[in-house]
Design a protein around this motif. Sequence first.
Motif, PDB file in Angstrom:
ATOM      1  N   VAL A 127       0.793  -1.513  -0.182  1.00 49.79           N
ATOM      2  CA  VAL A 127       0.207  -0.276   0.606  1.00 49.79           C
ATOM      3  C   VAL A 127       0.786   1.435   0.112  1.00 49.79           C
ATOM      4  O   VAL A 127       0.560   1.855  -0.296  1.00 49.79           O
ATOM      5  N   ARG A 128       2.077   1.645   0.903  1.00 44.70           N
ATOM      6  CA  ARG A 128       3.217   2.778   1.040  1.00 44.70           C
ATOM      7  C   ARG A 128       3.377   2.101  -0.669  1.00 44.70           C
ATOM      8  O   ARG A 128       3.904   3.692  -0.957  1.00 44.70           O
ATOM      9  N   ALA A 129       3.671   1.142  -0.950  1.00 40.08           N
ATOM     10  CA  ALA A 129       4.111   2.017  -2.533  1.00 40.08           C
ATOM     11  C   ALA A 129       3.343   2.348  -3.937  1.00 40.08           C
ATOM     12  O   ALA A 129       3.546   2.754  -4.795  1.00 40.08           O
ATOM     13  N   GLY A 130       1.781   2.581  -2.686  1.00 41.32           N
ATOM     14  CA  GLY A 130       1.182   2.700  -4.545  1.00 41.32           C
ATOM     15  C   GLY A 130      -0.037   1.366  -4.654  1.00 41.32           C
ATOM     16  O   GLY A 130      -0.925   2.418  -5.769  1.00 41.32           O
ATOM     17  N   GLY A 131       0.682   0.508  -4.034  1.00 39.94           N
ATOM     18  CA  GLY A 131      -0.367  -0.835  -5.057  1.00 39.94           C
ATOM     19  C   GLY A 131      -1.230  -1.065  -4.115  1.00 39.94           C
ATOM     20  O   GLY A 131      -1.490  -0.587  -3.214  1.00 39.94           O
ATOM     21  N   TRP A 132      -2.265  -2.440  -5.110  1.00 38.04           N
ATOM     22  CA  TRP A 132      -3.224  -2.327  -3.780  1.00 38.04           C
ATOM     23  C   TRP A 132      -3.187  -3.759  -3.612  1.00 38.04           C
ATOM     24  O   TRP A 132      -2.141  -4.934  -3.956  1.00 38.04           O
ATOM     25  N   ASP A 135      -1.691  -6.586  -6.159  1.00 35.81           N
ATOM     26  CA  ASP A 135      -0.206  -6.249  -6.168  1.00 35.81           C
ATOM     27  C   ASP A 135       0.405  -7.432  -4.936  1.00 35.81           C
ATOM     28  O   ASP A 135       1.292  -7.453  -4.497  1.00 35.81           O
TER      29      ASP A 135
END
Length: 335
Positions: A127-132, A135
């Motif tokens: 989540v912190r890396a922009g994924g969901w 991912d």
Amino acid sequence: MPRPVVVITDTEELDPEPGVALLTEAGFDVKVVGSRDPEAIAGAARDADALIVGYARIDAALLDRMPRLRILATMSAGYDMIDTVEAARRGLWVTNLPGSATEEVAVHALASALALTRRLPQADAVVRAGGWNTDFTEVPRRASEMTLGLFGFGRIARALARLAAPVFGRVVAHDPHTADWPTGVERVDLDTLVASADVLSLHTASTSQTRGIVDAALLARTRPGAVLVNVSRGDLVDPAALLAALDSGRLAGAALDVFPVEPPAADDPLRSHPRLLLSPHSAFLSDASLRAYATEPARNVIAWWTTGLPHTPVVVPETVPASAASPRHTQGASA
């Protein structure tokens, strides 16, 4: 008549004042060193009757410089910072705090185990890396189909077993020194424990037999994808072997609250491994435990001074009748 003297060594994050207040009210002269340095301790404690100890190492050389000393009270369940063999030889009391943070450490171990089994560190990173969720490639197992293994079955491990029983499908434990065994926890040998545990949680003292016991050979016998939790002693685990097991995938993760060197160096690879969940030797921490760690050693010293017997001795002078105190021990406390 001079007031008896109590010296408090290192206090780390603890506020010693509640204990100081109890001792002062009981008629003691109290000195707080606030250091592990043996020179500082020896300088303050040359006339001490009692020593309250944090993490400072108390060996024979330091005991030589405290000739009036009669009792050492630790601010922890463990007491391996004290040379108990030498203390016993000199007729000194040693006390510990066996139950002041039992609940806290057991809850911390369970929280760590659940975070690892649910892959929360990896989910957080996605989540912190922009994924969901697409991912997030980790697939956690159902906890009720997993086995929790306890290496050591003292007070904290027993509390953890009670907390974990409704969550995990099976709880097994290994402890050759424990005779009393509750229902609901299977007693197994070490090889069976290591081979069957999906979560291996360490709850044993640091001794010549256990230091480095979690090495490459033991980790090679773990179940593929198991996780390790250590809230006990940092030197139980060989860090190089742990990192290799994580890199190879033999272990899916590990949670460490204790380390061989504390704090670990800035460049220690334990600090940066993505499959390690770390906490700063804080498993014991709560508002209630902080009060107890300050007050209960003081109560041990006061009880010894007023009645001749502290509340929770782990080393008893030979001159004390066996019927009046617990049997003498000369090993570190089982976690």
